[in-house]
Design a protein around this motif. Structure first.
Motif, PDB file in Angstrom:
ATOM      1  N   TYR A 347       0.934  -1.241   0.144  1.00  0.00           N
ATOM      2  CA  TYR A 347      -0.014  -0.055  -0.211  1.00  0.00           C
ATOM      3  C   TYR A 347       0.937   1.286  -0.040  1.00  0.00           C
ATOM      4  O   TYR A 347       1.724   1.230   1.045  1.00  0.00           O
ATOM      5  CB  TYR A 347      -1.012   0.021   1.138  1.00  0.00           C
ATOM      6  CG  TYR A 347      -1.897   0.979   1.502  1.00  0.00           C
ATOM      7  CD1 TYR A 347      -3.126   0.990   0.712  1.00  0.00           C
ATOM      8  CD2 TYR A 347      -1.651   2.328   2.302  1.00  0.00           C
ATOM      9  CE1 TYR A 347      -4.076   2.055   0.763  1.00  0.00           C
ATOM     10  CE2 TYR A 347      -2.480   3.205   2.556  1.00  0.00           C
ATOM     11  CZ  TYR A 347      -3.933   2.949   1.674  1.00  0.00           C
ATOM     12  OH  TYR A 347      -4.601   4.219   1.991  1.00  0.00           O
ATOM     13  N   GLU A 405      -4.260   0.551   6.036  1.00  0.00           N
ATOM     14  CA  GLU A 405      -4.976   1.791   5.993  1.00  0.00           C
ATOM     15  C   GLU A 405      -4.766   2.881   7.094  1.00  0.00           C
ATOM     16  O   GLU A 405      -4.759   4.000   6.838  1.00  0.00           O
ATOM     17  CB  GLU A 405      -6.321   1.814   5.442  1.00  0.00           C
ATOM     18  CG  GLU A 405      -6.711   1.351   3.869  1.00  0.00           C
ATOM     19  CD  GLU A 405      -8.025   1.429   3.692  1.00  0.00           C
ATOM     20  OE1 GLU A 405      -8.915   0.923   4.481  1.00  0.00           O
ATOM     21  OE2 GLU A 405      -8.326   1.953   2.498  1.00  0.00           O
ATOM     22  N   ASP A 431      -9.092   7.461  -2.104  1.00  0.00           N
ATOM     23  CA  ASP A 431      -8.293   6.838  -0.852  1.00  0.00           C
ATOM     24  C   ASP A 431      -8.068   7.792   0.650  1.00  0.00           C
ATOM     25  O   ASP A 431      -7.972   7.375   1.410  1.00  0.00           O
ATOM     26  CB  ASP A 431      -6.994   6.643  -1.350  1.00  0.00           C
ATOM     27  CG  ASP A 431      -5.916   5.959  -0.529  1.00  0.00           C
ATOM     28  OD1 ASP A 431      -6.268   5.438   0.635  1.00  0.00           O
ATOM     29  OD2 ASP A 431      -4.781   6.314  -0.543  1.00  0.00           O
TER      30      ASP A 431
END
Length: 491
Positions: A347, A405, A431
């Motif tokens: 990520y 996240e 996002d």
């Protein structure tokens, strides 16, 4: 805006019929297996299949498609090459995806006035290839420049390794032909850098498709430098490399590009590209490109070498010939792809910090890595403080994406805390929209919404992007990843 409940009741048959009248049957994609291609951009953790995708080739076709969307109150989202990393081209349920990849003509090359006019589907690197024989180039160079499109670069205001000295996309866009959210065709900016009136070009670049779709882009090209030299310095600590970055800028030297990579990234790119240029035992390396007049490059080259050694660099190698320079840059350009060999998934975040805060922020990122238990590789545009931490994880493990996240969010909050930004070049998209309030006040966000309302009064152009919603980012990711596309037989 179309809600999910209303979306399921949309009668797509007349809409598709009108699309086909404008684009032909081959210009309209409606089969479910073909639409899978468009269900995400480079941020593959978020997925949603569009209801329909269309492939226009001209400004007029884009305008007609947008008018049809307005007629039926159907949301539309523009997509270029799909390399974006913030979910900016992510479809929503009940939308039409307007894919510009067939709009790939270079419409005009004006070397005398140093400008090129292109359609949005033109690949970034094609511009330089077109003008390099005459001694020119296009400065913004994202790592994905061999595949990313100019239209996407405009939408996200992309940067690249040379943005330190030459600026990001907005500094190289003179004018735009735009299809507005209601289907009108307007010209913003012009053929010269300074235009009277409001800077609508500046407002549009970086608006992530929420104000309309750019269909022709006038770019500024630059004359190639007389001399170019690339230096690679390796360090035994990240702090030392960061101090060298600050000292180089403080000395009044503005490199064409200045990039840093940590040990994990170094070994990843060497495993993949085998440049044999990056010392595997280095804790960090610094790539510095100096360009300009030959006498200037020679003088600044020695100054940079001295500064790096004063800050503890073990070795400093240099390259003046094009082949060796390209080899030195090869690993940095391949860093994101190489990270895919370190872990099943990663990520990537994109934040900006003041250069002087590099040592502190990198230590804090290391602390977050230990706290949450995820390895984090660091690759970034050191000169302008644009970080790209790569958080390594395994998405097949339930709940891992949400945890990652959270780590990414902590990094963004850290960037804001030290006086930086939550995005340098990847945009906000789907996002990072929930982190906008950490950087902007309610009044700031409301003012931005006023601008959006002027251009996009119905909210049909790329909805659910940039601005926060009641959902958190993690909840949005879960909803999108769990959402199953239904009504397969509706066509």
């Amino acid at each position: 805006m179309l809600t999910q409940e209303k979306s399921e009741k949309v009668n797509w048959k007349p809409i598709i019929k009108e699309f086909e009248a404008v684009l032909g049957k081959k210009g309209v994609i409606k089969r479910q297996e073909e639409l899978i291609t468009y269900e995400c951009d480079g941020l593959a953790s978020y997925r949603q299949r569009p209801d329909v995708a269309v492939l226009p080739k001209t400004t007029e076709q884009v305008a007609e498609v947008v008018k049809i969307c307005n007629k039926y109150s159907v949301p539309f989202i523009a997509r270029g090459s799909g390399t974006g990393l913030s979910g900016g081209a992510l479809p929503i349920q009940g939308c039409v995806l307007i894919v510009t990849s067939l709009m790939r003509q270079i419409l005009n090359v004006d070397l005398d006035n140093q400008r090129v006019v292109v359609q949005p589907g033109v690949i970034n690197n094609w511009v330089t290839q077109t003008v390099s024989g005459a001694g020119f180039y296009y400065a913004p160079d994202p790592s994905s420049q061999i595949i990313c499109s100019i239209g996407g670069n405009v939408a996200e205001n992309s940067g690249g390794v040379h943005c330190l000295k030459y600026g990001v996309t907005t500094n190289h866009v003179l004018g735009l032909k735009v299809v507005t959210a209601n289907g009108d065709i307007v010209d913003l900016g012009g053929q010269v850098p300074e235009m009277p009136g409001y800077d609508l070009t500046g407002i549009f670049v970086g608006s992530e498709g929420t104000l309309g779709i750019a269909t022709e882009i006038t770019l500024r090209i630059l004359k190639s430098a007389e001399s170019i030299c690339v230096l690679l310095a390796d360090f035994t600590s990240v702090e030392a490399a960061g101090a060298a970055v600050s000292d180089i800028i403080s000395a009044g030297i503005i490199p064409g590009g200045m990039e840093m990579m940590d040990n994990m990234s170094i070994n990843a790119v060497e495993d993949v590209t085998a440049t044999n240029c990056y010392p595997r035992d280095a804790v960090a390396i610094l790539l510095v490109e100096i360009d300009g007049l030959d006498v200037e490059v020679k003088a600044n080259k020695q100054r940079v070498i001295d500064i790096c050694k004063q800050n503890g660099a073990r070795n400093v190698t240099s390259a003046n010939d094009p082949e060796t320079r390209l080899k030195l840059w090869k690993g940095r350009k391949a860093a994101f792809a190489a990270a895919g060999h370190l872990s099943p998934d990663y990520y990537v975040q994109d934040g900006v910090i003041p250069r002087t805060q590099l040592p502190y922020v990198l230590q804090e990122i290391e602390n977050l890595s230990e706290k949450f238990g995820y390895k984090i590789a660091n690759v970034f545009h050191a000169g302008d403080g644009n970080l790209h931490p790569l958080i390594l994880f395994d998405n097949s493990i339930p709940g891992e994406l949400e945890k990652v996240e959270e780590v990414g969010g902590e990094i963004l909050k850290l960037c804001v805390k030290v006086g930086g930004s939550i995005s340098g070049e990847h945009g906000i998209g789907a996002d990072k929209k929930c982190y906008m309030p950490s950087m902007f006040s309610d009044a700031d966000l409301e003012t931005m919404q006023w601008v959006k309302q002027v251009f996009n009064s119905k909210g049909l152009a790329n909805p659910e992007k940039i601005f926060p919603t009641p959902r958190t980012c993690g909840e949005a990711a879960r909803a999108m990843s769990q959402n199953k596309f239904e009504n397969v037989e509706k066509f």
